[in-house]
Design an enzyme around this catalytic site. Structure first.
Site, mmCIF file in Angstrom:
data_model
loop_
_atom_site.group_PDB
_atom_site.id
_atom_site.type_symbol
_atom_site.label_atom_id
_atom_site.label_comp_id
_atom_site.label_asym_id
_atom_site.label_seq_id
_atom_site.Cartn_x
_atom_site.Cartn_y
_atom_site.Cartn_z
ATOM 1 N N ARG A 1 54.132 19.130 18.088
ATOM 2 C CA ARG A 1 53.262 18.084 17.546
ATOM 3 C C ARG A 1 52.391 18.719 16.473
ATOM 4 O O ARG A 1 52.235 19.946 16.414
ATOM 5 C CB ARG A 1 52.397 17.492 18.659
ATOM 6 C CG ARG A 1 51.461 18.484 19.301
ATOM 7 C CD ARG A 1 50.518 17.856 20.314
ATOM 8 N NE ARG A 1 49.499 18.814 20.691
ATOM 9 C CZ ARG A 1 49.338 19.276 21.943
ATOM 10 N NH1 ARG A 1 50.131 18.872 22.914
ATOM 11 N NH2 ARG A 1 48.387 20.136 22.195
ATOM 12 N N ALA B 1 90.014 -28.333 49.655
ATOM 13 C CA ALA B 1 90.576 -28.967 48.459
ATOM 14 C C ALA B 1 89.737 -30.137 47.958
ATOM 15 O O ALA B 1 89.929 -30.609 46.846
ATOM 16 C CB ALA B 1 92.000 -29.435 48.742
ATOM 17 N N ASP C 1 83.373 -25.857 54.060
ATOM 18 C CA ASP C 1 81.985 -26.239 53.790
ATOM 19 C C ASP C 1 81.100 -26.177 55.038
ATOM 20 O O ASP C 1 80.093 -26.853 55.126
ATOM 21 C CB ASP C 1 81.931 -27.638 53.167
ATOM 22 C CG ASP C 1 82.482 -28.711 54.089
ATOM 23 O OD1 ASP C 1 82.998 -28.375 55.169
ATOM 24 O OD2 ASP C 1 82.386 -29.907 53.723
ATOM 25 N N LYS D 1 67.204 4.668 34.968
ATOM 26 C CA LYS D 1 68.546 4.089 34.825
ATOM 27 C C LYS D 1 69.576 5.198 34.742
ATOM 28 O O LYS D 1 69.363 6.172 34.019
ATOM 29 C CB LYS D 1 68.604 3.234 33.560
ATOM 30 C CG LYS D 1 69.909 2.513 33.385
ATOM 31 C CD LYS D 1 70.322 2.381 31.924
ATOM 32 C CE LYS D 1 70.942 3.654 31.398
ATOM 33 N NZ LYS D 1 71.499 3.544 30.060
ATOM 34 N N THR E 1 92.793 -35.041 55.278
ATOM 35 C CA THR E 1 92.773 -33.728 55.940
ATOM 36 C C THR E 1 94.139 -33.361 56.539
ATOM 37 O O THR E 1 94.525 -32.196 56.531
ATOM 38 C CB THR E 1 91.701 -33.711 57.047
ATOM 39 O OG1 THR E 1 91.856 -34.891 57.848
ATOM 40 C CG2 THR E 1 90.302 -33.697 56.474
ATOM 41 N N TYR F 1 59.953 6.214 31.122
ATOM 42 C CA TYR F 1 61.325 5.719 31.105
ATOM 43 C C TYR F 1 62.275 6.903 31.228
ATOM 44 O O TYR F 1 62.239 7.821 30.406
ATOM 45 C CB TYR F 1 61.636 4.932 29.824
ATOM 46 C CG TYR F 1 63.114 4.599 29.745
ATOM 47 C CD1 TYR F 1 63.697 3.778 30.710
ATOM 48 C CD2 TYR F 1 63.937 5.145 28.760
ATOM 49 C CE1 TYR F 1 65.057 3.506 30.687
ATOM 50 C CE2 TYR F 1 65.301 4.873 28.733
ATOM 51 C CZ TYR F 1 65.856 4.054 29.704
ATOM 52 O OH TYR F 1 67.190 3.800 29.698
ATOM 53 N N ASN G 1 58.012 17.912 37.142
ATOM 54 C CA ASN G 1 56.924 16.959 36.967
ATOM 55 C C ASN G 1 57.099 16.235 35.639
ATOM 56 O O ASN G 1 57.158 16.869 34.585
ATOM 57 C CB ASN G 1 55.582 17.695 36.993
ATOM 58 C CG ASN G 1 54.440 16.703 37.013
ATOM 59 O OD1 ASN G 1 54.102 16.141 38.042
ATOM 60 N ND2 ASN G 1 53.895 16.446 35.834
ATOM 61 N N GLU H 1 87.811 -42.296 63.437
ATOM 62 C CA GLU H 1 86.895 -42.137 62.304
ATOM 63 C C GLU H 1 85.854 -43.256 62.305
ATOM 64 O O GLU H 1 86.134 -44.371 62.746
ATOM 65 C CB GLU H 1 87.678 -42.168 60.981
ATOM 66 C CG GLU H 1 88.519 -40.947 60.748
ATOM 67 C CD GLU H 1 87.707 -39.666 60.839
ATOM 68 O OE1 GLU H 1 86.897 -39.405 59.946
ATOM 69 O OE2 GLU H 1 87.867 -38.917 61.824
ATOM 70 N N ARG I 1 79.235 -35.240 46.262
ATOM 71 C CA ARG I 1 77.800 -35.408 46.524
ATOM 72 C C ARG I 1 76.964 -34.175 46.176
ATOM 73 O O ARG I 1 75.740 -34.233 46.159
ATOM 74 C CB ARG I 1 77.580 -35.798 47.993
ATOM 75 C CG ARG I 1 77.853 -37.266 48.248
ATOM 76 C CD ARG I 1 77.877 -37.572 49.725
ATOM 77 N NE ARG I 1 79.072 -37.016 50.359
ATOM 78 C CZ ARG I 1 79.252 -36.938 51.683
ATOM 79 N NH1 ARG I 1 78.307 -37.340 52.498
ATOM 80 N NH2 ARG I 1 80.361 -36.446 52.167
HETATM 81 C C1 UD1 Z 1 86.381 -35.129 58.729
HETATM 82 C C2 UD1 Z 1 87.028 -35.654 60.006
HETATM 83 C C3 UD1 Z 1 85.942 -36.244 60.908
HETATM 84 C C4 UD1 Z 1 84.903 -35.189 61.181
HETATM 85 C C5 UD1 Z 1 84.347 -34.622 59.895
HETATM 86 C C6 UD1 Z 1 83.464 -33.427 60.181
HETATM 87 C C7 UD1 Z 1 89.224 -36.472 59.349
HETATM 88 C C8 UD1 Z 1 90.055 -37.623 59.061
HETATM 89 N N1 UD1 Z 1 87.972 -36.678 59.674
HETATM 90 O O1 UD1 Z 1 85.842 -36.256 58.070
HETATM 91 O O2 UD1 Z 1 86.502 -36.685 62.112
HETATM 92 O O3 UD1 Z 1 83.852 -35.717 61.968
HETATM 93 O O4 UD1 Z 1 85.410 -34.138 59.050
HETATM 94 O O5 UD1 Z 1 82.826 -32.984 59.012
HETATM 95 O O6 UD1 Z 1 89.720 -35.347 59.286
HETATM 96 N N2 UD1 Z 1 89.842 -31.915 52.553
HETATM 97 C C9 UD1 Z 1 90.939 -31.466 51.876
HETATM 98 N N3 UD1 Z 1 91.833 -32.360 51.405
HETATM 99 C C10 UD1 Z 1 91.693 -33.696 51.602
HETATM 100 C C11 UD1 Z 1 90.557 -34.137 52.297
HETATM 101 C C12 UD1 Z 1 89.655 -33.227 52.760
HETATM 102 O O7 UD1 Z 1 91.113 -30.270 51.681
HETATM 103 O O8 UD1 Z 1 92.577 -34.430 51.162
HETATM 104 C C13 UD1 Z 1 88.877 -30.939 53.054
HETATM 105 C C14 UD1 Z 1 87.513 -31.078 52.417
HETATM 106 O O9 UD1 Z 1 87.397 -30.256 51.278
HETATM 107 C C15 UD1 Z 1 86.588 -30.623 53.536
HETATM 108 C C16 UD1 Z 1 87.338 -30.986 54.805
HETATM 109 O O10 UD1 Z 1 88.694 -31.161 54.434
HETATM 110 O O11 UD1 Z 1 86.402 -29.220 53.525
HETATM 111 C C17 UD1 Z 1 86.806 -32.270 55.452
HETATM 112 O O12 UD1 Z 1 86.974 -33.333 54.542
HETATM 113 P P1 UD1 Z 1 85.967 -34.522 54.436
HETATM 114 O O13 UD1 Z 1 86.430 -35.450 53.392
HETATM 115 O O14 UD1 Z 1 84.582 -34.012 54.333
HETATM 116 O O15 UD1 Z 1 86.213 -35.205 55.863
HETATM 117 P P2 UD1 Z 1 85.289 -36.264 56.561
HETATM 118 O O16 UD1 Z 1 85.580 -37.592 55.999
HETATM 119 O O17 UD1 Z 1 83.899 -35.793 56.559
HETATM 120 CA CA CA Z 2 82.691 -33.955 55.543
#
Ligand code: UD1
Ligand code: CA
Length: 455
Positions: free
Chosen positions: A439, A11, A102, A350, A79, A365, A376, A154, A16
């Site tokens: 022809r 989500a 990801d 094609k 998360t 073609y 041929n 964290e 970045r």
């Molecule tokens: C998270 C972990 C961290 C870990 C790291 C690994 C937590 C609090 N931290 O941190 O310990 O080392 O991943 O990459 O979980 N996402 C949502 N909704 C949200 C937030 C995030 O769906 O509200 C999804 C993101 O799209 C992504 C994944 O969760 O796919 C991780 O989110 P991200 O913000 O990258 O977490 P980090 O801060 O990197």
């Molecule tokens: Ca991340």
């Protein structure tokens, strides 16, 4: 095996990446990142849930046909909050695998090891971790003096001492479903980022007296999260190498792996040789003993045994045994070649079927045609299939001979052993065994050049 529900977090905004495309839809080796993760969950989970939010409609549309359920996270509050949105879809029984959309390099083997480790140790929550020389940015795994996992902290919440820990959280976990659901009710956003962290579940379970642990991944690349275009290219490189190694281990010869691009679902038989610059995509299947020459591009096609392809492009097509293609041939969608067909240099095909033993050796073609056996097709033949509005079909029966520079104005039929004189423009059926000349007869005017004073 226990019932497994997989939850893929997808989500987040992926700021970045600096892209209009949602992060998890960026392709690695030709497939959106999240699809690589789905490929893995499909192997283990009876149910896969994707938590979507940022540009969720687009993400949903891209993976709708993969048999996943969707939960919406309207606001990205962390998360833990993301998983809470999926709670209603998570069954109480069995286990929950939490993955991220990801991390395209996550492998089946690693997930299998994570599940095995979780079961063998009777853990209720197991974190997939890795040891990083530079752990910056990741959550750290805090263990007691006996190496037992206590919690995850964290980066932003960690003390100086905790920041020295090199074991990091991958963001992937295996939980007992029921306990996870109970623990989710207890997490708060009382932290530096004011977010609900999934990582807090570990400490909660531990404090409740449940067993938690961490499985350290063998290949660190498995947990690499892609947050930028630089990391995207890194993931691409690693996956590309893994794919090529797999093929080489199964007997495919790859002359220069650093310049060969083969997508994940491609199948290739033993003793096929692939030259530099080859790009093989989609659901392509190449059988044994083929030669894929330099700078060839093959997409979603089936190539049977012993086919030789030189510097050519083949898309959505079928090529039977021992054909030779190219150099510089272009097989567009629905080209269907029989055995030992020759499609030579600068020949475009094609939506046509060309049967066994037929040849178009140069500069032709062939569009919307049915060509029989041992036909041929001379140099410069054009199948004139389009009148500016509609497309028409040409049929050429077995053993016909189409002289060089013939125009076959479709719809038209050339019967068996029909023989067309070079330079003809054919608009009517050529009967079986007939010679067809269409022809102008040559006319010579003696002394004309001198009379005109031209040369
Ligand atoms: C998270 C972990 C961290 C870990 C790291 C690994 C937590 C609090 N931290 O941190 O310990 O080392 O991943 O990459 O979980 N996402 C949502 N909704 C949200 C937030 C995030 O769906 O509200 C999804 C993101 O799209 C992504 C994944 O969760 O796919 C991780 O989110 P991200 O913000 O990258 O977490 P980090 O801060 O990197
Ligand atoms: Ca991340």
């Amino acid at each position: 095996m226990d019932h497994i529900t997989a939850v893929i977090l997808a989500a987040g905004a992926g700021t970045r990446m600096k892209s209009k495309l949602p992060k998890v839809l960026h392709p690695v080796c030709g497939k959106p990142m999240i699809e690589h993760v789905i490929d893995v969950t499909k192997k283990y989970a009876q149910k896969t849930i994707a938590v979507i939010g940022h540009k969720g409609d687009q993400v949903k549309k891209a993976i709708e046909n993969r048999g996943v359920d969707f939960s919406w996270q309207m606001e990205q509050l962390g998360t833990g909050h993301a998983i809470m949105q999926a709670e209603g879809l998570i069954e109480d029984k069995g286990k929950v695998l939490v993955l991220c959309g990801d991390t395209p390099l996550i492998s089946e083997e690693t997930i299998q090891n994570l599940i095995d480790f979780h079961q063998k140790n009777n853990f209720h929550g197991t974190i997939l971790t890795a040891e990083f020389e530079n752990p910056k940015g990741y959550g750290r795994i805090i263990r007691d003096q006996n190496e037992n996992v206590l919690r995850i902290v964290e980066q932003k919440d960690a003390t100086q001492e905790e920041q020295k820990v090199k074991e990091v959280n991958s963001g992937m976990y295996c939980f007992d479903a029921k306990l996870l659901k109970q623990a989710l009710k207890l997490i708060t956003n009382n932290n530096e980022q004011k977010e609900y962290y999934i990582t807090d579940v570990i400490e909660i379970l531990k404090k409740q007296g449940h067993k938690v642990g961490a499985y350290i991944v063998k290949d660190k690349m498995d947990i690499m999260g892609v947050n930028s275009k630089v990391q995207l290219s890194e993931a691409e490189r690693v996956m590309r190498e893994r794919i090529l190694i797999k093929h080489m281990e199964e007997g495919v010869t790859i002359i220069d792996p650093s310049h060969t691009y083969i997508e994940k679902d491609v199948k290739i038989g033993k003793d096929t040789v692939i030259y530099p610059g080859a790009i093989v995509k989609g659901n392509t299947q190449i059988d044994e003993d083929c030669m894929i020459g330099h700078n060839s591009r093959i997409e979603n096609s089936i190539i049977h045994t012993g086919v030789q392809i030189q510097s050519s492009t083949i898309i959505d097509s079928f090529v039977d045994e021992y054909c030779t293609i190219g150099p510089y041939a272009y097989l567009r969608p629905k080209s269907n070649l029989g055995k030992k067909v020759k499609i030579g240099d600068f020949v475009e095909v094609k939506n046509s079927t060309i049967s066994d033993g037929s040849k178009a050796s140069h500069l032709a073609y062939i569009g919307d045609a049915e060509v029989g056996k041992n036909v041929n097709i001379g140099c410069g033949v054009v199948f004139v299939n389009y009148d500016g509005k509609n497309k028409y079909k040409t049929i050429i029966e077995d053993n016909a001979f189409i002289g060089s520079n013939t125009n076959l104005v479709a719809p038209v039929v050339v019967r068996e052993k029909g023989y067309i004189a070079t330079g003809s423009t054919i608009t009517k059926e050529v009967p079986k065994g007939a010679l067809s000349v269409a022809r102008e007869k040559q006319k010579n005017i003696p002394g004309w050049v001198e009379r005109k004073g031209l040369l």
